[in-house]
Design a protein around this motif. Structure first.
Motif, PDB file in Angstrom:
ATOM      1  N   LEU A 174      -0.813   6.795   1.488  1.00  0.00           N
ATOM      2  CA  LEU A 174      -2.493   6.470   1.831  1.00  0.00           C
ATOM      3  C   LEU A 174      -2.754   5.924   3.419  1.00  0.00           C
TER       4      LEU A 174
ATOM      5  N   SER B 124      -8.889  -0.247  -1.326  1.00  0.00           N
ATOM      6  CA  SER B 124      -8.317   0.707  -1.959  1.00  0.00           C
ATOM      7  C   SER B 124      -7.807   0.161  -3.422  1.00  0.00           C
ATOM      8  N   ASP B 125      -7.877   1.100  -4.483  1.00  0.00           N
ATOM      9  CA  ASP B 125      -7.525   0.754  -5.763  1.00  0.00           C
ATOM     10  C   ASP B 125      -6.156   1.109  -5.959  1.00  0.00           C
ATOM     11  N   GLU B 126      -5.410   1.643  -4.747  1.00  0.00           N
ATOM     12  CA  GLU B 126      -4.042   1.757  -4.876  1.00  0.00           C
ATOM     13  C   GLU B 126      -2.981   0.586  -4.442  1.00  0.00           C
TER      14      GLU B 126
ATOM     15  N   PRO C 277     -10.366   0.219   4.790  1.00  0.00           N
ATOM     16  CA  PRO C 277      -9.957   1.371   3.792  1.00  0.00           C
ATOM     17  C   PRO C 277      -8.688   0.797   2.695  1.00  0.00           C
ATOM     18  N   ILE C 278      -7.801   0.267   3.562  1.00  0.00           N
ATOM     19  CA  ILE C 278      -6.436  -0.434   2.881  1.00  0.00           C
ATOM     20  C   ILE C 278      -6.801  -1.348   1.887  1.00  0.00           C
TER      21      ILE C 278
ATOM     22  N   VAL D  13       1.005  -1.192  -0.063  1.00  0.00           N
ATOM     23  CA  VAL D  13       0.161   0.102   0.050  1.00  0.00           C
ATOM     24  C   VAL D  13       0.923   1.161   0.017  1.00  0.00           C
TER      25      VAL D  13
END
Length: 226
Positions: free
Chosen positions: A34, A58-60, A54-55, A30
């Motif tokens: 972020l 995430s699309d990151e 959220p992690i 990640v």
């Protein structure tokens, strides 16, 4: 979380680097910014829901070559970190403890004792039938490293972040606490040597001999209780 059979993005920064790293382990990471956006902390945080959902959503998230990630603090490698606890009939709390040996694990932690079992989420887990690559990675790491010969319950107890050490700066730990009916866990890798259950008080008394993550989590979860 990615749908079944849909791997997260691969590292394609440079074609040459991608070719060289083709056969290298790619691990789930990640971006550190972020994590900071969600709320940076040093040490231990019990706010699992604030960070993990959220992690993982995430699309990151991406899979990137492990060797590069071990020296790149702009990313955090996501690591399940499992503690095995047994409380006997007299109320004594014991934790599974082992010595990091000469296996294929993190070389910077060799010869340190640890209470945490787990490892990287990798592309081996990307095609998990459930689509939950995190749980698939946790299950795979546990099956590779230990045999659990007891019934148990489990919960996510918190997260570990340590920006004060070289290893810690590039990892983010998710602490899982397994409560076992019997103190029966067997090491299955050379990297987990001298495995045994020790009283939490004894571990605290010798805490400087443990890796930093173990120091952080044992103090956070068991120091006041002792």
């Amino acid at each position: 979380m990615a749908s079944p059979g849909t791997p997260l993005s691969q590292d394609t920064t440079a074609q040459g680097e991608a070719t060289e790293s083709l056969n290298e382990e790619h691990v789930l990471v990640v971006p550190t910014p972020l994590f900071h956006e969600l709320g940076h902390f040093q040490g231990f945080s019990a706010e699992v829901d604030r960070y993990l959902a959220p992690i993982l959503g995430s699309d990151e998230l991406s899979y990137r070559p492990r060797s590069a990630m071990e020296i790149d603090p702009s990313f955090k490698q996501l690591i399940p970190y499992v503690l095995f606890r047994h409380t006997d009939a007299s109320g004594v709390v014991r934790l599974f403890s082992y010595l990091r040996g000469g296996g294929a694990g993190e070389k910077r932690l060799r010869a340190k004792r640890s209470v945490g079992v787990g490892g990287h989420i990798s592309t081996l887990d990307a095609d998990a039938p459930s689509g939950d690559v995190y749980q698939a990675g946790l299950d795979r790491e546990l099956s590779e490293e230990v045999a659990i010969d007891s019934s148990y319950t489990q919960r996510r107890a918190g997260l570990i972040n340590d920006d004060e050490t070289e290893v810690g700066r590039v990892h983010l730990g998710v602490v899982h606490l397994f409560d076992l009916e019997e103190p029966k866990v067997r090491s299955q890798e050379d990297d987990l040597a001298e495995g045994c259950f020790l009283p939490a008080e004894e571990i605290l008394a010798n805490i400087e001999g443990y890796e930093t993550w173990s120091q952080i989590v044992v103090r956070a979860l068991f120091e006041t209780a002792s």
